[in-house]
Design a protein around this motif. Structure first.
Motif, PDB file in Angstrom:
ATOM      1  N   MET A 241      -6.356  -1.381  -8.389  1.00  0.00           N
ATOM      2  CA  MET A 241      -5.366  -0.706  -7.540  1.00  0.00           C
ATOM      3  C   MET A 241      -5.771   0.744  -7.274  1.00  0.00           C
ATOM      4  O   MET A 241      -5.787   1.200  -6.132  1.00  0.00           O
ATOM      5  CB  MET A 241      -3.986  -0.749  -8.200  1.00  0.00           C
ATOM      6  N   ILE A 242      -6.110   1.468  -8.331  1.00  0.00           N
ATOM      7  CA  ILE A 242      -6.469   2.876  -8.166  1.00  0.00           C
ATOM      8  C   ILE A 242      -7.740   3.019  -7.327  1.00  0.00           C
ATOM      9  O   ILE A 242      -7.833   3.896  -6.463  1.00  0.00           O
ATOM     10  CB  ILE A 242      -6.623   3.563  -9.534  1.00  0.00           C
ATOM     11  N   GLY A 243      -8.719   2.163  -7.579  1.00  0.00           N
ATOM     12  CA  GLY A 243      -9.964   2.226  -6.814  1.00  0.00           C
ATOM     13  C   GLY A 243      -9.720   2.052  -5.325  1.00  0.00           C
ATOM     14  O   GLY A 243     -10.261   2.779  -4.492  1.00  0.00           O
ATOM     15  N   LYS A 244      -8.867   1.088  -5.004  1.00  0.00           N
ATOM     16  CA  LYS A 244      -8.568   0.830  -3.589  1.00  0.00           C
ATOM     17  C   LYS A 244      -7.821   2.022  -2.979  1.00  0.00           C
ATOM     18  O   LYS A 244      -8.145   2.482  -1.890  1.00  0.00           O
ATOM     19  CB  LYS A 244      -7.730  -0.443  -3.470  1.00  0.00           C
ATOM     20  N   VAL A 245      -6.818   2.529  -3.694  1.00  0.00           N
ATOM     21  CA  VAL A 245      -6.025   3.657  -3.185  1.00  0.00           C
ATOM     22  C   VAL A 245      -6.924   4.881  -2.966  1.00  0.00           C
ATOM     23  O   VAL A 245      -6.844   5.553  -1.941  1.00  0.00           O
ATOM     24  CB  VAL A 245      -4.870   3.972  -4.158  1.00  0.00           C
ATOM     25  N   LEU A 246      -7.780   5.162  -3.933  1.00  0.00           N
ATOM     26  CA  LEU A 246      -8.659   6.333  -3.830  1.00  0.00           C
ATOM     27  C   LEU A 246      -9.645   6.176  -2.679  1.00  0.00           C
ATOM     28  O   LEU A 246      -9.856   7.114  -1.896  1.00  0.00           O
ATOM     29  CB  LEU A 246      -9.438   6.526  -5.133  1.00  0.00           C
ATOM     30  N   GLY A 247     -10.262   5.001  -2.583  1.00  0.00           N
ATOM     31  CA  GLY A 247     -11.270   4.782  -1.545  1.00  0.00           C
ATOM     32  C   GLY A 247     -10.686   4.975  -0.153  1.00  0.00           C
ATOM     33  O   GLY A 247     -11.224   5.717   0.673  1.00  0.00           O
ATOM     34  N   ILE A 248      -9.562   4.324   0.098  1.00  0.00           N
ATOM     35  CA  ILE A 248      -8.933   4.434   1.419  1.00  0.00           C
ATOM     36  C   ILE A 248      -8.437   5.857   1.657  1.00  0.00           C
ATOM     37  O   ILE A 248      -8.545   6.409   2.751  1.00  0.00           O
ATOM     38  CB  ILE A 248      -7.790   3.415   1.539  1.00  0.00           C
ATOM     39  N   GLY A 249      -7.915   6.489   0.598  1.00  0.00           N
ATOM     40  CA  GLY A 249      -7.397   7.850   0.724  1.00  0.00           C
ATOM     41  C   GLY A 249      -8.487   8.852   1.069  1.00  0.00           C
ATOM     42  O   GLY A 249      -8.284   9.756   1.887  1.00  0.00           O
ATOM     43  N   LEU A 250      -9.652   8.692   0.454  1.00  0.00           N
ATOM     44  CA  LEU A 250     -10.739   9.639   0.724  1.00  0.00           C
ATOM     45  C   LEU A 250     -11.218   9.518   2.170  1.00  0.00           C
ATOM     46  O   LEU A 250     -11.497  10.526   2.829  1.00  0.00           O
ATOM     47  CB  LEU A 250     -11.895   9.397  -0.253  1.00  0.00           C
ATOM     48  N   VAL A 251     -11.307   8.291   2.651  1.00  0.00           N
ATOM     49  CA  VAL A 251     -11.700   8.108   4.052  1.00  0.00           C
ATOM     50  C   VAL A 251     -10.633   8.712   4.970  1.00  0.00           C
ATOM     51  O   VAL A 251     -10.946   9.390   5.951  1.00  0.00           O
ATOM     52  CB  VAL A 251     -11.912   6.616   4.370  1.00  0.00           C
ATOM     53  N   GLY A 252      -9.367   8.501   4.619  1.00  0.00           N
ATOM     54  CA  GLY A 252      -8.278   9.073   5.411  1.00  0.00           C
ATOM     55  C   GLY A 252      -8.320  10.590   5.429  1.00  0.00           C
ATOM     56  O   GLY A 252      -8.128  11.228   6.462  1.00  0.00           O
ATOM     57  N   LEU A 253      -8.603  11.169   4.281  1.00  0.00           N
ATOM     58  CA  LEU A 253      -8.679  12.633   4.181  1.00  0.00           C
ATOM     59  C   LEU A 253      -9.811  13.157   5.066  1.00  0.00           C
ATOM     60  O   LEU A 253      -9.656  14.161   5.770  1.00  0.00           O
ATOM     61  CB  LEU A 253      -8.894  13.036   2.726  1.00  0.00           C
ATOM     62  N   ALA A 254     -10.942  12.459   5.036  1.00  0.00           N
ATOM     63  CA  ALA A 254     -12.078  12.880   5.864  1.00  0.00           C
ATOM     64  C   ALA A 254     -11.725  12.785   7.345  1.00  0.00           C
ATOM     65  O   ALA A 254     -12.068  13.666   8.137  1.00  0.00           O
ATOM     66  CB  ALA A 254     -13.300  12.025   5.546  1.00  0.00           C
ATOM     67  N   GLN A 255     -11.018  11.710   7.709  1.00  0.00           N
ATOM     68  CA  GLN A 255     -10.614  11.560   9.114  1.00  0.00           C
ATOM     69  C   GLN A 255      -9.678  12.688   9.530  1.00  0.00           C
ATOM     70  O   GLN A 255      -9.816  13.273  10.601  1.00  0.00           O
ATOM     71  CB  GLN A 255      -9.925  10.206   9.321  1.00  0.00           C
TER      72      GLN A 255
END
Lengths: 414, 294
Positions: A241-255
């Protein structure tokens, strides 16, 4: 293998797969172009500010030029004066038959040629009267100023004609020192603050919603494709769960950083009025609240993805979070209208609404120094609570088959 | 060795696994057989830690199974568990890394299994673009890429064509010969008979029968196939004899212990021309039918 390494592996996969997706790049490009356009395009239609030109018709009006200029300067009105030969010339200069665009063009041409610009107001002073002619309207402040100066001139004339010495007349007509003391001055609102508040609220509402929904959709896909079973045989549910949340969040932050950064660079060139000068304080706050807001909602979205039986049910399961986010954005309007209302202040400390309302209040300049750190602290605590409950629901829901679990049943799961 | 002892699991009011005990030793292929809802998948999910059983124990090498042990297990669920939009090579590397292989070993092993399972040239293809059979190969590769000690496969043969079944069977035999413990489930009893060292027959979460194929076959009495050019009603008069089923090759007769084959032969001859008279040994299918019907 440590939990940290496993979580990083999972997050890295999410990042890689999202960066490989053409949709990610297309959406980033579209939002960046839109934001830059919103900043740059209005600047092409912005008219530069110019002083109001008062045409003084006749000797009596022209004699008032020094007084008009001095009084306008004291009142912080931006005006200049121009001697006009007669009323006919003044009327022609006012160009009542021309459109605003034609007048602007004529002024620009006159400025380019170095000739005198056309007038906005014509003042004619007679023995017992004065006439102000304008094309459409006269600002109340300018009208009051001209009225006061003409009155003062007329009073001086009458007193001198009555035999009062000029020095005594000057002393009598000298304005009394008049000062206004504000006991509770309202917070000065910067130009563009309202738009910045709305934009910050909208950006956070949309981005948290989009990336949170991506988490829910990804979790649901892993569940319905049974990939979760293969994964859970090797990793702990919370790592997944945390891995998925972090991965998607980091891409979102970059966007988000790409879009906002492009907007800031564009603003450096056009100095748009929709971007307040406090943007360099507002920007880190927006990014910080995006992170907090995303984490708060993403764990909930993950749990929502785990309780569905089919991908089509994701939207229904995530509805409660969408409602909270939308409610927060709608409250931004109320915040702009009345930022000091007690209920707005209270609601901005409620963690599900803080990510949207706090940046809005900051943009409006209505935040005490202690308010944002306190709201952030409350939100972090709430995130921990949500993550714990979401982890439990996620673990139970991910391997459960059969009909969708209701939120009530999910929360009762032990 | 995998030891499943007294496993118990319910879902609501339904008992999915009812005090089940099974062992799988290294180098052994054990088949779990049973109809839908017998408890096969739940048992496997308990082994893999996906479901925490309400009762009983799962042990590996003498101790209760932990996450560190499961990293050395390979699992293939009944419904394929792959990322549809992820490329084959990336998928294998990812799961290999999750099971503890370092980056370069993960690449090496992933490529090796791609070659072994005839997926060469499909490394960059997304899973969704592969045929069902190829997806199954990738799923098997995911289960084996990290050199597991125990392999748990839920219905691995479902949907495969005969040549793919042969390939998979050979592969499982090779893996067992390498010392891996293999537990798999299937509805295809003929396959189970060909492949397994031991078979466990489940029904409603309980073990109906378990043992080697020889042991299980011995539980099924010998049968007599008789083809007589006459209706089968001549059997009714015989003591201890009943018709189990009839087909184009005659009637298959079940015999009680006191049945006299000589008397049966005489009765058949009296009924009409005898085209065939011979004994057949019972198979897994017959045993399964008998046990389930009982």
């Amino acid at each position: 293998m440590s939990s940290f390494t496993t979580t990083v592996l999972i997050a890295t996969r999410e990042i890689t797969e999202r960066l490989r997706s053409r949709l990610t790049w297309v959406m980033t490009a579209i939002t960046t172009v839109l934001v830059v356009a919103l900043i740059v395009v209005p600047s092409f239609f912005r008219q530069p500010t110019r002083p109001t030109v008062i045409g003084l018709v006749g000797a009596q009006a022209q004699a008032l030029a020094p007084a008009i200029l001095a009084t306008a300067k004291a009142a912080k009105l931006d005006i200049t004066v121009l001697d006009v030969a007669d009323e006919a010339t003044a009327r022609a200069d006012l160009m009542p038959t021309r459109t605003r665009g034609q007048r602007a063009l004529a002024r620009a041409l006159a400025a380019f040629q170095g000739t005198s610009s056309t007038i906005d107001v014509a003042l004619t002073v007679n023995t017992d009267s004065a006439v102000v002619e304008v094309n459409q309207s006269l600002s109340p402040n300018l009208a009051a100023l001209l009225q006061a100066i003409v009155d003062q001139a007329h009073q001086a004339q009458v007193l001198i004609a009555a035999g009062v010495p000029p020095a005594a007349v000057s002393a009598a007509l000298r304005p009394v020192k008049f000062s206004i003391v504000t006991l509770q001055p309202p917070v000065a609102r910067q130009a563009g603050a309202d738009i910045a508040a709305l934009a910050a609220g909208f950006l956070l509402y949309i981005s948290v919603g989009i990336f949170g929904a991506a988490v829910a959709s990804g979790v649901a896909q892993e569940k319905t494709s049974r990939t979760a079973e293969v994964l859970l045989a090797a990793v702990r549910p919370i790592e997944l769960m945390i891995g998925k949340v972090l991965g998607i969040g980091l891409v979102g932050l970059a966007q988000m950083a790409t879009t906002v950064g492009a907007g800031l660079i564009a603003n450096v060139f056009v100095q748009s009025s929709v971007v307040p000068s406090s943007i360099w304080v507002l920007l880190p706050a927006i990014l910080g609240w995006f992170l907090l807001g995303y984490l708060l909602y993403a764990f909930g979205y993950a749990a929502a993805g785990a309780i569905v039986a089919r991908q089509e049910e994701v939207q229904f399961a995530t509805a409660p979070f969408t409602v909270f986010l939308a409610g927060g954005f709608l409250l931004t309007y109320a915040t702009i209208a009345n930022p000091d209302a007690w209920w707005i202040q209270l609601l901005s400390f409620f963690p599900p609404l803080s990510p949207v309302l706090m940046p809005a209040r900051l943009a409006l300049g209505h935040l005490a120094v202690w308010e944002m750190p306190l709201a952030a602290l409350l939100t972090v605590g709430f995130i921990a609570l949500v993550a714990r409950e979401a982890s439990r629901i996620y673990s139970a829901g991910l391997v459960r088959s059969g009909a969708r679990l209701s939120w009530g049943a999910a929360l009762r799961t032990r | 060795m995998l030891e499943i002892t007294d496993l118990y699991q319910t879902f609501g009011s339904r008992v999915a696994v009812d005090h089940l005990s099974v062992t799988v030793d290294k180098g052994e292929i054990v088949g779990l057989v049973g109809r839908n809802g017998a408890g096969k998948t739940t048992t496997m999910r308990c082994v893999m830690g996906i479901v925490r059983p309400e009762g009983g124990e799962v042990r590996w090498s003498g101790h209760p199974v932990e996450l560190a042990d499961r990293l050395r297990f390979g699992y293939m669920p009944e419904e394929r568990g792959l990322y549809p939009q992820m490329a084959v090579l990336d998928q294998l590397r990812y799961f290999a890394r999750l099971h503890g292989l370092d980056s370069s070993s993960a690449v090496t092993e992933a490529q090796r299994w791609i070659d072994l399972l005839d997926l060469k040239g499909r490394e960059q293809d997304r899973i969704v673009a592969l045929s069902h059979g190829n997806q199954q190969r990738v799923q098997l590769a995911v289960a084996l890429v990290h050199q597991p000690e125990l392999v748990v496969l839920d219905e691995p043969f479902s949907g495969l064509d005969p040549s793919a079944v042969d390939t998979l069977s050979d592969l499982l035999r090779t893996q067992a010969a390498d010392g891996k413990a293999i537990l798999f489930s299937s509805h295809q009893l003929d396959l189970v008979e060909r492949l397994c060292d031991r078979v466990v027959i489940l029904e409603l979460g309980r073990v109906l029968a378990a043992g080697t194929l020889a042991e299980l076959r011995s539980r099924v009495p010998m049968r007599l196939r008789v083809k007589v050019d006459a209706p089968d009603d001549w059997v009714a008069a015989l003591k201890g004899v009943r018709v189990l089923h009839a087909d184009g090759d005659g009637a298959v007769l079940g015999l009680d212990t006191d049945a006299d084959p000589q008397a049966i032969l005489r009765a058949a001859i009296n009924a009409g021309p005898v085209e065939h008279f011979g004994f057949e040994s019972g198979g897994l299918v017959e045993l399964y039918r008998e046990l389930v019907a009982a």
